[in-house]
Structures are given as structure tokens and as C-alpha cells.
Design a protein around this motif. Sequence first.
Motif, mmCIF file in Angstrom:
data_model
loop_
_atom_site.group_PDB
_atom_site.id
_atom_site.type_symbol
_atom_site.label_atom_id
_atom_site.label_comp_id
_atom_site.label_asym_id
_atom_site.label_seq_id
_atom_site.Cartn_x
_atom_site.Cartn_y
_atom_site.Cartn_z
ATOM 1 N N LYS A 1 0.838 -1.195 0.000
ATOM 2 C CA LYS A 1 0.000 0.000 0.000
ATOM 3 C C LYS A 1 0.879 1.253 0.000
ATOM 4 O O LYS A 1 1.797 1.374 0.784
ATOM 5 N N SER A 2 0.540 2.174 -0.902
ATOM 6 C CA SER A 2 1.263 3.436 -1.005
ATOM 7 C C SER A 2 0.330 4.454 -1.644
ATOM 8 O O SER A 2 -0.794 4.131 -2.051
ATOM 9 N N PHE A 3 0.792 5.704 -1.735
ATOM 10 C CA PHE A 3 -0.017 6.753 -2.345
ATOM 11 C C PHE A 3 -0.303 6.434 -3.808
ATOM 12 O O PHE A 3 -1.401 6.648 -4.313
ATOM 13 N N LEU B 1 -3.963 5.860 -5.688
ATOM 14 C CA LEU B 1 -4.395 6.578 -6.886
ATOM 15 C C LEU B 1 -4.826 5.603 -7.980
ATOM 16 O O LEU B 1 -5.826 5.831 -8.674
ATOM 17 N N ALA B 2 -4.054 4.525 -8.122
ATOM 18 C CA ALA B 2 -4.393 3.533 -9.143
ATOM 19 C C ALA B 2 -5.736 2.881 -8.837
ATOM 20 O O ALA B 2 -6.558 2.643 -9.736
ATOM 21 N N THR B 3 -5.980 2.585 -7.557
ATOM 22 C CA THR B 3 -7.255 1.976 -7.160
ATOM 23 C C THR B 3 -8.419 2.918 -7.440
ATOM 24 O O THR B 3 -9.478 2.495 -7.922
ATOM 25 N N LEU B 4 -8.226 4.206 -7.134
ATOM 26 C CA LEU B 4 -9.267 5.186 -7.427
ATOM 27 C C LEU B 4 -9.568 5.242 -8.913
ATOM 28 O O LEU B 4 -10.728 5.325 -9.325
ATOM 29 N N TYR B 5 -8.507 5.191 -9.721
ATOM 30 C CA TYR B 5 -8.711 5.253 -11.168
ATOM 31 C C TYR B 5 -9.473 4.027 -11.676
ATOM 32 O O TYR B 5 -10.395 4.139 -12.483
#
Length: 301
Positions: free
Chosen positions: A83-85, A89-93
Motif C-alpha cells: 500500500k502506497s499513495f 491513486l491507481a485503485t481510485l482510477y
Amino acid sequence: MSEQQTVSEPLDEVMLAMDVVDTLRYRSRLIERELNADVRDEELKQRLRKIYKAQGIEVSDEALDEGVKALRDDRFSYQPPTKSFQTKLATLYVNRHRWGKAVLGALTVVGVILACYYYLVVAPGMGLPTKLDSVYKDIKQSAKVDEKEGRRKAEELYQSAKTALEAGDKQRAEQLVESMDVMNSRLQSIYTLQIVNKPGEKTGVWRVPDANTSALNYYILVEAIGPDGSPVPVAVQSEETGRTETVTTWGVRVDKEVFDYVARDKLDDGIIQDNVFGVKRRGYLEPEYRMKTTGAAITSW
């Protein structure tokens, strides 16, 4: 290509090893019985050969060895990223179809609110200075030289509006500009004040004032008639209520002598011969009265 496929290229060996791992994984019963039962790798490879042979594929010992070893080493398997920033972001996309519509709807609502605020609040305020100067210019051009009271009042309203704008009091400035608009309309208007003389309608009324119940106030009812013969709306302030109303007919206060004069004119033959009470010319705020009056008025009777 022949019925049986012989794997010889290094890349094909790697791909086949990956396939071996997949075969072992999806055949869970085989893994449980062979890998977890601590049997010899040779027996496991023999079973794998039979599986691929049934599919028409000849697999080398190297590929089988590599596949079994890779499975034991847990290679070619998916390992979730830490888990990282960036991963967030990739998960949100990836999940944008879930929250995208809600965000788009919220942004649309915000955009509509901002647009309404701009066009209803900001934009009108931006045009106030221009409108103020324009109305003031019209008043100065329209007011006659001898209309000293109108010119003085216009100057007072103009300076007060400028002060309000400089202080950021837009509401006060709007009220003052509106008052100047009304004044400009009064200056532009042209009409004749005719005494009402229609069948079934009163020509004059009297009132008992609250301040002095022993006195009587007399009013002659008049109507504003334009050059084309149609009624002209006029802003009239009632001395009884203090409110300003836009009307075409109102009562003008007179003394008893004028009241009786009009009454005799009407009683003579039912027609008021001297029916012009006053004339409103362009460039003046008030009519020029032909009969004596205080100028006070009422708007209902």
C-alpha cells in the motif's frame, strides 16, 4: 504445425513452465495428493506428462522441473503491491465508474450555483457604476434649467450612490440608482391631469383627518391622460399612508373653495367644463397646476 508440439525455444520453456504452475494450481486435488503428500517429484512429473499428452503437447523434463520448482517457490503468482499513495491513486482510477458519476453530479451542482451567483449577484453589481453614470447623465439632460429642485435631488442621489459603491454597499447603491430611475421616468413623462367626470364615478371626496376630527380635508379626483389619450401610470405618495403607489387616478388635496367650484361646474349640466386640473411637461417632476392645491394626495377612497 504438427499434431504434437515440441517446445524447444527458451521463451517457450518459460511459458510452458508457467502453464505447468497454472495446471498444478487449478488442479487442486492433484496438488493436495502429490505436493502436500511428500511424494517424489518424478511421480508428479509423470502425472503432468499424461495431462499434457492428452492435450497433444510434449513437455520436456526441464519445463516440468522448472514448473514444479516454481510452484514450490511461489513464482508466477500474483503478489498484491504494498500500500502506497501511488497504489491508492491507481485503485481510485480503476474504480472511477463507481464514484465518477457522484463526483460529476456534485461538480455540476457546484457549477450551477457559482453561475447563478455570478449572474444574479456579481454581474449586476459590476454594471452598477455604468448604470449610475448613465441615469445621472439622462437626468441632467432631461431636467429643465428652472427645475432646480429636481437637479438638486438628482445630485444628492448621485453622490450618495457613489459613496455607497466606494464603501462596497451594493444594496444601498442599487436602491439609490432605482430612485434615480424613477426620477428619470417622471422627468420624461408627459400627461394632462383631468378631473374625473365619468358616469357612476366620484369627482371629489372629503376626509376627517385623525389629527383633527373637527376639520375636513377636501380632494378632487384626477387622472393622468397621455398625448395619445391613454392613461399614464404615475408614482404617487399617499399623505394618509405614506406609501408610494403607481396609479393612473388619485385624489389631489384642495381647499373648500376649489372643491365647491368644481362641484358647481358639475351640477350645472352634469359636465365639468373646466376639467383640466394641471399639465405635466417633459423635463419637470411635478405638473403645473391650474387650480389651487397643496400637492398632497391620496390613492384610495
